[in-house]
Design a protein around this motif. Sequence first.
Motif, PDB file in Angstrom:
ATOM      1  N   GLY A 164       0.808  -1.207   0.000  1.00 52.32           N
ATOM      2  CA  GLY A 164       0.000   0.000   0.000  1.00 52.32           C
ATOM      3  C   GLY A 164       0.844   1.261   0.000  1.00 52.32           C
ATOM      4  N   LEU A 165       1.918   1.265   0.790  1.00 50.40           N
ATOM      5  CA  LEU A 165       2.798   2.429   0.837  1.00 50.40           C
ATOM      6  C   LEU A 165       3.507   2.652  -0.492  1.00 50.40           C
ATOM      7  N   ARG A 166       3.898   1.564  -1.150  1.00 46.77           N
ATOM      8  CA  ARG A 166       4.538   1.712  -2.458  1.00 46.77           C
ATOM      9  C   ARG A 166       3.586   2.326  -3.479  1.00 46.77           C
ATOM     10  N   LEU A 167       2.323   1.894  -3.437  1.00 41.01           N
ATOM     11  CA  LEU A 167       1.333   2.469  -4.352  1.00 41.01           C
ATOM     12  C   LEU A 167       1.137   3.955  -4.072  1.00 41.01           C
ATOM     13  N   LEU A 168       1.010   4.325  -2.802  1.00 47.66           N
ATOM     14  CA  LEU A 168       0.834   5.737  -2.442  1.00 47.66           C
ATOM     15  C   LEU A 168       2.049   6.559  -2.863  1.00 47.66           C
ATOM     16  N   THR A 169       3.236   5.973  -2.752  1.00 49.33           N
ATOM     17  CA  THR A 169       4.447   6.673  -3.163  1.00 49.33           C
ATOM     18  C   THR A 169       4.429   6.938  -4.664  1.00 49.33           C
ATOM     19  N   ASN A 170       4.063   5.940  -5.445  1.00 49.57           N
ATOM     20  CA  ASN A 170       3.965   6.132  -6.899  1.00 49.57           C
ATOM     21  C   ASN A 170       2.918   7.186  -7.256  1.00 49.57           C
ATOM     22  N   VAL A 191       3.043   5.868  11.517  1.00 46.86           N
ATOM     23  CA  VAL A 191       3.602   4.640  10.952  1.00 46.86           C
ATOM     24  C   VAL A 191       5.123   4.767  10.820  1.00 46.86           C
ATOM     25  N   LEU A 192       5.587   5.952  10.472  1.00 42.75           N
ATOM     26  CA  LEU A 192       7.024   6.187  10.374  1.00 42.75           C
ATOM     27  C   LEU A 192       7.726   5.877  11.693  1.00 42.75           C
ATOM     28  N   LEU A 193       7.134   6.309  12.777  1.00 42.46           N
ATOM     29  CA  LEU A 193       7.789   6.161  14.081  1.00 42.46           C
ATOM     30  C   LEU A 193       7.636   4.772  14.686  1.00 42.46           C
ATOM     31  N   THR A 194       6.615   4.038  14.289  1.00 42.26           N
ATOM     32  CA  THR A 194       6.385   2.710  14.872  1.00 42.26           C
ATOM     33  C   THR A 194       6.849   1.571  13.963  1.00 42.26           C
ATOM     34  N   GLY A 195       7.113   1.871  12.705  1.00 42.99           N
ATOM     35  CA  GLY A 195       7.486   0.825  11.758  1.00 42.99           C
ATOM     36  C   GLY A 195       8.944   0.430  11.861  1.00 42.99           C
ATOM     37  N   ASP A 196       9.276  -0.707  11.243  1.00 45.48           N
ATOM     38  CA  ASP A 196      10.667  -1.148  11.211  1.00 45.48           C
ATOM     39  C   ASP A 196      11.418  -0.383  10.126  1.00 45.48           C
ATOM     40  N   GLY A 197      12.673  -0.771   9.873  1.00 41.91           N
ATOM     41  CA  GLY A 197      13.503  -0.037   8.926  1.00 41.91           C
ATOM     42  C   GLY A 197      12.915   0.057   7.538  1.00 41.91           C
ATOM     43  N   SER A 198      12.408  -1.050   7.020  1.00 45.53           N
ATOM     44  CA  SER A 198      11.835  -1.048   5.671  1.00 45.53           C
ATOM     45  C   SER A 198      10.606  -0.154   5.586  1.00 45.53           C
ATOM     46  N   VAL A 201      11.663   3.586   5.678  1.00 41.67           N
ATOM     47  CA  VAL A 201      12.174   4.057   4.391  1.00 41.67           C
ATOM     48  C   VAL A 201      11.040   4.324   3.421  1.00 41.67           C
ATOM     49  N   GLN A 202      10.050   3.420   3.376  1.00 38.05           N
ATOM     50  CA  GLN A 202       8.951   3.599   2.427  1.00 38.05           C
ATOM     51  C   GLN A 202       8.081   4.797   2.785  1.00 38.05           C
ATOM     52  N   VAL A 203       7.818   5.003   4.078  1.00 34.12           N
ATOM     53  CA  VAL A 203       7.034   6.169   4.492  1.00 34.12           C
ATOM     54  C   VAL A 203       7.797   7.451   4.167  1.00 34.12           C
ATOM     55  N   LEU A 204       9.094   7.428   4.391  1.00 36.52           N
ATOM     56  CA  LEU A 204       9.884   8.626   4.113  1.00 36.52           C
ATOM     57  C   LEU A 204       9.925   8.956   2.628  1.00 36.52           C
ATOM     58  N   LYS A 205       9.955   7.949   1.780  1.00 36.73           N
ATOM     59  CA  LYS A 205       9.873   8.213   0.338  1.00 36.73           C
ATOM     60  C   LYS A 205       8.590   8.975   0.014  1.00 36.73           C
ATOM     61  N   GLU A 240      20.221   5.397   5.030  1.00 38.83           N
ATOM     62  CA  GLU A 240      19.088   5.499   4.112  1.00 38.83           C
ATOM     63  C   GLU A 240      17.893   6.186   4.765  1.00 38.83           C
ATOM     64  N   ILE A 241      17.820   6.132   6.085  1.00 43.40           N
ATOM     65  CA  ILE A 241      16.761   6.843   6.805  1.00 43.40           C
ATOM     66  C   ILE A 241      17.191   8.279   7.074  1.00 43.40           C
ATOM     67  N   LEU A 242      18.416   8.451   7.551  1.00 42.03           N
ATOM     68  CA  LEU A 242      18.914   9.773   7.919  1.00 42.03           C
ATOM     69  C   LEU A 242      18.914  10.730   6.728  1.00 42.03           C
ATOM     70  N   LEU A 243      19.372  10.267   5.587  1.00 38.54           N
ATOM     71  CA  LEU A 243      19.390  11.143   4.412  1.00 38.54           C
ATOM     72  C   LEU A 243      17.982  11.575   4.016  1.00 38.54           C
ATOM     73  N   ARG A 244      17.027  10.687   4.187  1.00 36.44           N
ATOM     74  CA  ARG A 244      15.651  11.026   3.786  1.00 36.44           C
ATOM     75  C   ARG A 244      14.998  12.002   4.771  1.00 36.44           C
ATOM     76  N   VAL A 245      15.243  11.856   6.069  1.00 39.38           N
ATOM     77  CA  VAL A 245      14.649  12.837   6.995  1.00 39.38           C
ATOM     78  C   VAL A 245      15.316  14.194   6.834  1.00 39.38           C
ATOM     79  N   LEU A 246      16.588  14.201   6.454  1.00 36.28           N
ATOM     80  CA  LEU A 246      17.253  15.473   6.168  1.00 36.28           C
ATOM     81  C   LEU A 246      16.701  16.097   4.886  1.00 36.28           C
ATOM     82  N   THR A 247      16.433  15.270   3.894  1.00 39.21           N
ATOM     83  CA  THR A 247      15.845  15.778   2.650  1.00 39.21           C
ATOM     84  C   THR A 247      14.443  16.332   2.909  1.00 39.21           C
TER      85      THR A 247
END
Length: 308
Positions: A164-170, A191-198, A201-205, A240-247
């Motif tokens: 679902g997150l991948r679809l929303l990202t697209n 979801v960003l704060l409670t989810g695992d690494g994967s 990353v998808q929420v941050l995208k 991969e997380i740090l660069l995205r929150v900075l972006t």
Amino acid sequence: MGAARDAGWVAAGLVLGAGACYCIYWLTRGPRRGGRGRRPRPSRSAEDLTNSSCDDVLNAEQLKKVLYLLESTEDPVLIEKALVTLGNSAAFSANHAIIRELGGIPIVGDKINYPNHSIKEKALNALNNLSVNVENQIKIKIYISQVCEGVFSGPMNSAVQLAGLRLLTNMTVTNDHQHLLSSYIADLFRVLLTGDGSTKVQVLKLLVNLSENPAMTEGLLSAQVDSSFLSLYDSHVAKEILLRVLTLFQNINNCLKMEGHLTAQPPFPKGSLFFLLYGEECAQKMSTLVYHHDVDVKEKVVTVIPKF
């Protein structure tokens, strides 16, 4: 975002269609080159088309059979197989318009609320591949609210949530449909704060996509976000997380600058993302990240710090 952004996005869709695809299921084969006396195989049924793998692309007639099977059967096994076949076929750009013109998008979209999570995931994957096409997005956008509800109420870190997150990202690569997520921004941060690494990353995208659009800036900064969000700016956080929150921070700064709000005090509520990003604790974390061991992180921080 400008034309360059859209052009890059379209090019990505062409790359996906050219090669980064799944294997396609049973195709009707004609005579092989060099084969003597071989007859063309007879046209196969829709079930046959979903039963085995091959290395070619389904034609319009075969796709029509698979769509009919998906629409007419109540057998969960056949439904899942048909969705996989359609999802794989939709990875080829040549099939984007064919599936749309055959009325395939609502047939697939009807399965995203199916109680079986595996079937729901396959439906979301198929829509995700179809959403690379701009014209398909116009038809897929009606499912955004349903997809959001599924992402936020479904099992955390599951395959169906990521689909679902991948679809929303697209669907948010361009600005056209981003406003449809306006009421779900706080949920995305949860979801960003409670989810695992994967999942992070998808929420941050997705959030980075939204942050590039000045029309979404106020909604992002107004969102109530737990203070643990700032822990994502710690030095030990995965690159991969740090660069995205900075972006994310960089994009919001840029949008505020365009709107002329950096020197003013916007009316954002306490506990909002605005107070986290522009508070003393975040400023200290930015100052620490200047000395980060990774060059990419340091360069990204430099784009943020001058705004304090």
